[in-house]
Design a protein around this motif. Structure first.
Motif, PDB file in Angstrom:
ATOM      1  N   ALA A 109       3.598 -17.615 -13.897  1.00 60.69           N
ATOM      2  CA  ALA A 109       4.546 -16.585 -14.339  1.00 60.69           C
ATOM      3  C   ALA A 109       5.945 -16.911 -13.839  1.00 60.69           C
ATOM      4  N   ALA A 110       6.936 -16.746 -14.712  1.00 62.92           N
ATOM      5  CA  ALA A 110       8.311 -17.105 -14.350  1.00 62.92           C
ATOM      6  C   ALA A 110       8.915 -16.127 -13.359  1.00 62.92           C
ATOM      7  N   ASN A 111       8.518 -14.856 -13.427  1.00 60.63           N
ATOM      8  CA  ASN A 111       9.063 -13.862 -12.508  1.00 60.63           C
ATOM      9  C   ASN A 111       8.127 -12.664 -12.425  1.00 60.63           C
ATOM     10  N   SER A 112       8.417 -11.777 -11.488  1.00 59.34           N
ATOM     11  CA  SER A 112       7.544 -10.633 -11.248  1.00 59.34           C
ATOM     12  C   SER A 112       7.572  -9.640 -12.415  1.00 59.34           C
ATOM     13  N   ALA A 113       8.678  -9.586 -13.150  1.00 58.75           N
ATOM     14  CA  ALA A 113       8.747  -8.670 -14.288  1.00 58.75           C
ATOM     15  C   ALA A 113       7.703  -9.021 -15.346  1.00 58.75           C
ATOM     16  N   LEU A 114       7.473 -10.323 -15.551  1.00 59.63           N
ATOM     17  CA  LEU A 114       6.445 -10.740 -16.510  1.00 59.63           C
ATOM     18  C   LEU A 114       5.056 -10.339 -16.039  1.00 59.63           C
ATOM     19  N   ILE A 115       4.804 -10.444 -14.731  1.00 55.35           N
ATOM     20  CA  ILE A 115       3.510 -10.024 -14.188  1.00 55.35           C
ATOM     21  C   ILE A 115       3.321  -8.529 -14.416  1.00 55.35           C
ATOM     22  N   THR A 116       4.350  -7.740 -14.107  1.00 56.37           N
ATOM     23  CA  THR A 116       4.280  -6.296 -14.296  1.00 56.37           C
ATOM     24  C   THR A 116       3.939  -5.943 -15.736  1.00 56.37           C
ATOM     25  N   MET A 141      -0.273  -4.268 -19.655  1.00 61.40           N
ATOM     26  CA  MET A 141      -0.872  -4.436 -20.981  1.00 61.40           C
ATOM     27  C   MET A 141      -2.341  -4.847 -20.917  1.00 61.40           C
ATOM     28  N   GLY A 142      -2.865  -5.052 -19.706  1.00 60.09           N
ATOM     29  CA  GLY A 142      -4.284  -5.332 -19.563  1.00 60.09           C
ATOM     30  C   GLY A 142      -4.638  -6.759 -19.192  1.00 60.09           C
ATOM     31  N   GLN A 143      -3.638  -7.636 -19.010  1.00 62.44           N
ATOM     32  CA  GLN A 143      -3.950  -9.012 -18.615  1.00 62.44           C
ATOM     33  C   GLN A 143      -4.312  -9.076 -17.133  1.00 62.44           C
ATOM     34  N   ARG A 144      -5.076 -10.105 -16.793  1.00 60.08           N
ATOM     35  CA  ARG A 144      -5.543 -10.307 -15.431  1.00 60.08           C
ATOM     36  C   ARG A 144      -5.473 -11.802 -15.099  1.00 60.08           C
ATOM     37  N   PRO A 145      -5.739 -12.193 -13.846  1.00 55.27           N
ATOM     38  CA  PRO A 145      -5.791 -13.622 -13.502  1.00 55.27           C
ATOM     39  C   PRO A 145      -6.739 -14.384 -14.426  1.00 55.27           C
ATOM     40  N   ASP A 146      -6.479 -15.656 -14.580  1.00 55.31           N
ATOM     41  CA  ASP A 146      -7.136 -16.513 -15.578  1.00 55.31           C
ATOM     42  C   ASP A 146      -8.643 -16.629 -15.333  1.00 55.31           C
ATOM     43  N   LEU A 147      -9.438 -16.084 -16.247  1.00 50.27           N
ATOM     44  CA  LEU A 147     -10.896 -16.137 -16.120  1.00 50.27           C
ATOM     45  C   LEU A 147     -11.457 -17.509 -16.468  1.00 50.27           C
ATOM     46  N   THR A 148     -10.685 -18.345 -17.162  1.00 51.23           N
ATOM     47  CA  THR A 148     -11.199 -19.672 -17.518  1.00 51.23           C
ATOM     48  C   THR A 148     -11.331 -20.580 -16.288  1.00 51.23           C
ATOM     49  N   LEU A 149     -10.729 -20.206 -15.172  1.00 52.41           N
ATOM     50  CA  LEU A 149     -10.827 -21.007 -13.947  1.00 52.41           C
ATOM     51  C   LEU A 149     -12.103 -20.712 -13.156  1.00 52.41           C
ATOM     52  N   ILE A 150     -12.882 -19.743 -13.606  1.00 56.45           N
ATOM     53  CA  ILE A 150     -14.101 -19.353 -12.889  1.00 56.45           C
ATOM     54  C   ILE A 150     -15.272 -20.207 -13.369  1.00 56.45           C
ATOM     55  N   PRO A 151     -16.012 -20.841 -12.452  1.00 56.77           N
ATOM     56  CA  PRO A 151     -17.184 -21.637 -12.849  1.00 56.77           C
ATOM     57  C   PRO A 151     -18.203 -20.783 -13.593  1.00 56.77           C
ATOM     58  N   THR A 152     -18.855 -21.379 -14.564  1.00 56.06           N
ATOM     59  CA  THR A 152     -19.836 -20.642 -15.369  1.00 56.06           C
ATOM     60  C   THR A 152     -21.255 -21.153 -15.177  1.00 56.06           C
TER      61      THR A 152
END
Length: 377
Positions: free
Chosen positions: A292-299, A304-315
């Motif tokens: 993320a470029a800045n904290s405003a984008l995270i906010t 809007m419902g986004q969360r940390p990247d789930l694709t990085l979790i082993p399956t």
């Protein structure tokens, strides 16, 4: 006692009364002091007969008492003489908005401690109250094996709180430097949930409000000690008791309702959301929203419902899948869908118990070797 009451009365204004003060003290679980207020109120002279005493019951000089009025109200705190602490040149372990944590050597105890003291000697009442409030929470949290304990407080020349020194640093540092075996990761996740369960079960509740890997410390055997209560709050019923805590939590671990309404008082669901992000950190060994470029984008994204990247979790691991399901429930957009910490502890215990004590011991040995290799590079 009288000085503390006068200062409180000045702050409270027309609403100040002994009965209101007594209720505030009981809300903070300071029942012994509240009882003293009751005895003072019924005294024939209108003032108590007991002399003013310090944190361990000893007499305080007028100068110290006037500089640190709040310290005189809790006799359970041992006083530590600041001059008995030696600070090496590279002593700083961490630094915040108004205080720094430093490593020190206590000459009488022959051991290292961590000292959190104000960054300036020009004290303001709010800064002193913040640090003293943190000391009270640590004193209560010390009853849990998984919350950092309080060794005592220093009064002069700096007001400071003294804690045990954690040899293995923070969980964030460990995850960054070492590929921790799953057996140990799950034990640490379970212990965090136990520590938070304890804090939320207190009356009034202790809300951490800044739960993240940086604020989870590890002792010599890699057991968890939840730390840094600088943003934490007391909570009684539906109102936040400690009104002096600074605003602002780590933006990556704050829930969507916090982003949507910055004036919303925190509750237990705030900490559960942060724990969900912390579980993601434990599973992935990554920083959330690192791109993320800045904290405003995270906010905006979290709202809007986004969360940390789930694709990085082993399956390919059943235990990871189980923890991932818990993680996503913890960071649910709807606070009411987030489980209490005792439920988290039960689910993580089942994951942890898939590994034997011997597997955990072997994991600790492996981590110690990897840490030693990383330090030599």
């Amino acid at each position: 006692m009288y000085e503390a009451l006068v200062r409180w009365r000045q702050r409270a204004g027309p609403a100040a009364s002994l009965s209101v003060l007594e209720q505030c003290l009981r809300d903070l679980d300071l029942n012994q002091l509240a009882d003293q207020i009751t005895r003072t109120a019924v005294s024939p002279t209108g003032r108590g007969h007991a002399s003013e005493r310090g944190a361990v019951g000893g007499e305080l000089t007028g100068e110290v008492q006037s500089r640190y009025p709040s310290v005189t109200i809790d006799r359970r705190f041992p006083i530590i003489v600041f001059e008995r602490l030696n600070f090496p040149e590279d002593s700083v372990l961490g630094r915040g908005g108004f205080a720094a944590v430093e490593k020190a050597y206590h000459r009488d105890w022959s051991q290292h401690v961590a000292v959190k003291r104000l960054l300036t000697r020009q004290l303001t009442g709010s800064e002193q109250e913040l640090l003293y409030s943190e000391a009270r929470k640590l004193n209560l949290g010390s009853r849990s094996d998984h919350v950092i304990s309080l060794r005592g407080v220093c009064l002069d020349p700096n007001f400071a709180i003294v804690m045990p020194y954690m040899e293995n640093g923070s969980l964030a540092e460990l995850l960054r430097d070492v590929d921790v075996p799953w057996a140990l990761r799950w034990r640490m996740a379970h212990e965090i949930s136990l520590g938070m369960t304890f804090l939320h079960c207190q009356n009034p509740q202790i809300l951490h409000c800044d739960l993240k890997a940086e604020n989870v410390l590890l002792d010599g055997d890699f057991h968890v000690k939840i730390s840094d209560f600088g943003l934490s709050k007391w909570k009684a019923e539906s109102r936040v008791v400690t009104k002096t805590s600074p605003e602002g939590s780590t933006i990556t671990h704050a829930p969507p309702e916090y982003h949507a309404d910055i004036n919303l008082p925190p509750n237990t669901k705030f900490d559960v959301y942060s724990f969900g992000v912390l579980l993601w950190e434990i599973v992935t060994r990554k920083q959330p929203y690192a791109l993320a470029a800045n904290s405003a984008l995270i906010t905006m994204a979290v709202t809007m419902g986004q969360r940390p990247d789930l694709t990085l979790i082993p399956t390919d691991r059943e235990d990871v899948t189980s923890v991932s399901e818990l993680m996503q429930t913890c960071w649910s957009q709807n606070p009411e869908d987030r489980p209490p910490f005792n439920d988290c502890a039960d689910r993580l215990r089942h994951v942890k118990d898939r590994f034997s004590q011997e597997e955990i011991r072997q994991a600790i040995i492996a981590v110690e070797k990897m840490k030693a290799e990383a330090s030599r590079k």
